[in-house]
Enzyme design. Structure first.
Site, PDB file in Angstrom:
ATOM      1  N   GLY A 156       0.859  -1.192   0.000  1.00 12.94           N
ATOM      2  CA  GLY A 156       0.000   0.000   0.000  1.00 12.94           C
ATOM      3  C   GLY A 156       0.891   1.237   0.000  1.00 12.94           C
ATOM      4  O   GLY A 156       2.058   1.187  -0.379  1.00 12.94           O
ATOM      5  N   ARG A 157       0.321   2.342   0.487  1.00 10.59           N
ATOM      6  CA  ARG A 157       1.059   3.611   0.476  1.00 10.59           C
ATOM      7  C   ARG A 157       2.410   3.515   1.186  1.00 10.59           C
ATOM      8  O   ARG A 157       3.435   3.940   0.663  1.00 10.59           O
ATOM      9  CB  ARG A 157       0.220   4.704   1.158  1.00 10.59           C
ATOM     10  CG  ARG A 157      -0.847   5.323   0.291  1.00 10.59           C
ATOM     11  CD  ARG A 157      -1.630   6.339   1.112  1.00 10.59           C
ATOM     12  NE  ARG A 157      -2.417   5.640   2.109  1.00 10.59           N
ATOM     13  CZ  ARG A 157      -3.726   5.428   2.031  1.00 10.59           C
ATOM     14  NH1 ARG A 157      -4.402   5.906   1.022  1.00 10.59           N
ATOM     15  NH2 ARG A 157      -4.372   4.762   2.965  1.00 10.59           N
ATOM     16  N   ILE A 158       2.401   2.940   2.398  1.00 10.37           N
ATOM     17  CA  ILE A 158       3.647   2.930   3.180  1.00 10.37           C
ATOM     18  C   ILE A 158       4.650   1.944   2.577  1.00 10.37           C
ATOM     19  O   ILE A 158       5.841   2.250   2.445  1.00 10.37           O
ATOM     20  CB  ILE A 158       3.358   2.634   4.673  1.00 10.37           C
ATOM     21  CG1 ILE A 158       2.446   3.734   5.247  1.00 10.37           C
ATOM     22  CG2 ILE A 158       4.662   2.551   5.473  1.00 10.37           C
ATOM     23  CD1 ILE A 158       1.932   3.478   6.652  1.00 10.37           C
ATOM     24  N   THR A 251       6.448  -2.360  11.275  1.00 10.34           N
ATOM     25  CA  THR A 251       5.895  -1.046  11.650  1.00 10.34           C
ATOM     26  C   THR A 251       4.388  -1.040  11.400  1.00 10.34           C
ATOM     27  O   THR A 251       3.789   0.023  11.297  1.00 10.34           O
ATOM     28  CB  THR A 251       6.545   0.091  10.821  1.00 10.34           C
ATOM     29  OG1 THR A 251       6.431  -0.220   9.436  1.00 10.34           O
ATOM     30  CG2 THR A 251       8.002   0.295  11.175  1.00 10.34           C
ATOM     31  N   SER A 252       3.784  -2.247  11.254  1.00 13.21           N
ATOM     32  CA  SER A 252       2.354  -2.286  10.923  1.00 13.21           C
ATOM     33  C   SER A 252       1.523  -2.415  12.210  1.00 13.21           C
ATOM     34  O   SER A 252       1.202  -1.409  12.838  1.00 13.21           O
ATOM     35  CB  SER A 252       2.070  -3.406   9.922  1.00 13.21           C
ATOM     36  OG  SER A 252       2.418  -4.673  10.456  1.00 13.21           O
ATOM     37  N   ARG A 253       1.238  -3.630  12.610  1.00 16.48           N
ATOM     38  CA  ARG A 253       0.575  -3.883  13.884  1.00 16.48           C
ATOM     39  C   ARG A 253       1.234  -5.102  14.506  1.00 16.48           C
ATOM     40  O   ARG A 253       1.586  -6.058  13.808  1.00 16.48           O
ATOM     41  CB  ARG A 253      -0.931  -4.156  13.683  1.00 16.48           C
ATOM     42  CG  ARG A 253      -1.757  -2.909  13.402  1.00 16.48           C
ATOM     43  CD  ARG A 253      -1.857  -1.991  14.628  1.00 16.48           C
ATOM     44  NE  ARG A 253      -2.656  -0.816  14.408  1.00 16.48           N
ATOM     45  CZ  ARG A 253      -2.190   0.387  14.023  1.00 16.48           C
ATOM     46  NH1 ARG A 253      -0.886   0.559  13.811  1.00 16.48           N
ATOM     47  NH2 ARG A 253      -3.007   1.413  13.871  1.00 16.48           N
ATOM     48  N   GLU A 282       0.867  -4.697  23.399  1.00 12.88           N
ATOM     49  CA  GLU A 282       1.427  -3.364  23.329  1.00 12.88           C
ATOM     50  C   GLU A 282       0.789  -2.528  24.437  1.00 12.88           C
ATOM     51  O   GLU A 282      -0.441  -2.522  24.514  1.00 12.88           O
ATOM     52  CB  GLU A 282       1.092  -2.760  21.965  1.00 12.88           C
ATOM     53  CG  GLU A 282       2.003  -1.637  21.570  1.00 12.88           C
ATOM     54  CD  GLU A 282       1.837  -1.242  20.111  1.00 12.88           C
ATOM     55  OE1 GLU A 282       1.269  -0.161  19.904  1.00 12.88           O
ATOM     56  OE2 GLU A 282       2.244  -1.996  19.212  1.00 12.88           O
ATOM     57  N   HIS A 301       6.130   2.129  19.330  1.00 17.19           N
ATOM     58  CA  HIS A 301       5.122   2.543  18.342  1.00 17.19           C
ATOM     59  C   HIS A 301       5.297   4.025  17.966  1.00 17.19           C
ATOM     60  O   HIS A 301       4.431   4.864  18.232  1.00 17.19           O
ATOM     61  CB  HIS A 301       3.708   2.266  18.863  1.00 17.19           C
ATOM     62  CG  HIS A 301       2.693   2.139  17.766  1.00 17.19           C
ATOM     63  ND1 HIS A 301       1.592   1.320  17.848  1.00 17.19           N
ATOM     64  CD2 HIS A 301       2.601   2.735  16.547  1.00 17.19           C
ATOM     65  CE1 HIS A 301       0.875   1.417  16.732  1.00 17.19           C
ATOM     66  NE2 HIS A 301       1.474   2.275  15.932  1.00 17.19           N
TER      67      HIS A 301
HETATM   68  C1  DGY Z   1      -1.419   4.560  12.694  1.00 17.42           C
HETATM   69  O1  DGY Z   1      -1.743   5.723  12.438  1.00 17.42           O
HETATM   70  O2  DGY Z   1      -2.179   3.617  12.569  1.00 17.42           O
HETATM   71  C2  DGY Z   1      -0.030   4.355  13.160  1.00 17.42           C
HETATM   72  O3  DGY Z   1       0.171   3.101  13.682  1.00 17.42           O
HETATM   73  C3  DGY Z   1       0.374   5.450  14.120  1.00 17.42           C
HETATM   74  O4  DGY Z   1       1.737   5.550  14.109  1.00 17.42           O
END
Ligand code: DGY
Length: 340
Positions: A156-158, A251-253, A282, A301
């Protein structure tokens, strides 16, 4: 005429709050700690708008009590903490903050990749702890980044923004668009070579299935949303096919990765290292086994945590709630089907 009530589970910056206050009466949770469940359940019955964070569970109980709710606005791109089907069934619009945090989050994913590859945190600790007495040819040897292969899970975007950064490092980029889907659509181990340009500035990417990404990549970076399909997407059978030197970046979930399997994979050298911005649970308790491993880097996070981006996210969250209260289209809406 009385203004509608909006409750906010954190205190927006004053300028943003002043803007919201011209459209609504606003009641904020004032503490720096996450909102308590009691406060949320006590205040939601009167609220027409709710501004929340990714740490707030907006579930059946909250929605049951929130009979007046017309709009919920989360200051995050992820919305796995909100029961979207129930919101949609009850015609509650849900706003989120996509786009503006893409580059900041991609920067962080690449920061983690580089920090883990070159053992930056271990190096900094080594100096602080007074161990740096001389230069040694084999001190804290890490891995090269330039010219290696990066696997992006979720394009996706990221994911695309991370691919752009990889181009500057001469990396070959493999990507899987939507892990479960691609896995079903392609023959196991099969490669669909599509040298694709998602947009004019997206570098060449080869789309493959998940097992191929895992087998061939030196770095694997996760960029999928958390859904029932991606929960524990990365478990022992996925780690087993990765290179023993490979580095996982998340860096997702947190729950996209099975934490017990990750611990075993790191501890037994099945993979080389992990760098995690997100964890399951978390926050990660300080006693968690992952924190005993030198090859596991964990940060709290911080994906979108730059001053500029957080300020834009707050503004976007407020624009979403104001539009919802005014009966207008939300600039960024998760469930536009509510309009039909
Ligand atoms: C989001 O916006 O979902 C990110 O995890 C925040 O950093």
């Amino acid at each position: 005429m009385a203004l509608p009530l909006v409750i906010a589970t954190w205190r927006f910056p004053q300028k943003t709050l002043n803007h919201l206050a011209t459209h609504a009466q606003v009641v904020c949770w004032e503490s720096d700690c996450p909102v308590t469940r009691e406060w949320l359940l006590e205040h939601v019955p009167e609220a027409e708008g709710l501004c929340c964070l990714l740490t707030d569970q907006i579930d059946e109980d909250v929605l049951q009590l929130g009979k007046q709710l017309r709009v919920i606005s989360t200051m995050s791109v992820g919305y796995d903490h909100i029961d979207i089907p129930t919101c949609t069934a009850r015609h509650i619009l849900v706003g989120y903050t996509p786009g503006i945090l893409t580059e900041t989050t991609a920067d962080l994913a690449f920061t983690l990749l580089m920090a883990a590859a070159r053992r930056i945190v271990e190096g900094a600790d080594y100096v602080r702890q007074g161990h740096w007495k001389e230069w040694k040819p084999n001190l804290l040897l890490g891995q090269d980044i330039f010219g290696t292969t990066l696997g992006i899970v979720g394009f996706g975007r990221i994911g695309q923004a991370v691919a752009q950064r990889a181009q500057g490092f001469g990396m070959k980029v493999l990507a899987v668009r939507s892990p479960r889907q691609d896995h079903e659509d392609m023959e196991a181990g099969g490669v669909v070579e599509i040298h694709n340009h998602e947009s004019s500035n997206t570098p060449p990417v080869t789309f493959v299935d998940l097992p191929t990404v895992l087998m061939q990549s030196d770095f694997v970076s996760l960029h999928v949303p958390l859904t029932s399909d991606t929960h524990h997407l990365m478990g022992m059978s996925e780690f087993d096919v990765m290179k023993p030197s490979s580095i996982l970046i998340n860096t997702s979930r947190g729950a996209v990765v099975d934490p017990s399997a990750l611990y075993q994979a790191l501890q037994q050298g099945i993979i080389g290292a992990a760098a995690l911005d997100v964890t399951d649970p978390e926050p990660l308790p300080v006693s968690h086994p992952l924190l005993t491993l030198p090859n596991c880097l964990v940060i709290p996070h911080l994906g979108s945590a730059s001053t500029a981006t957080r300020s834009l996210m707050a503004d976007m969250a407020v624009e979403n709630v104001i539009a919802g209260l005014r009966g207008e289209r939300l600039p960024n809406c998760v469930n536009p089907e509510v309009y039909q």
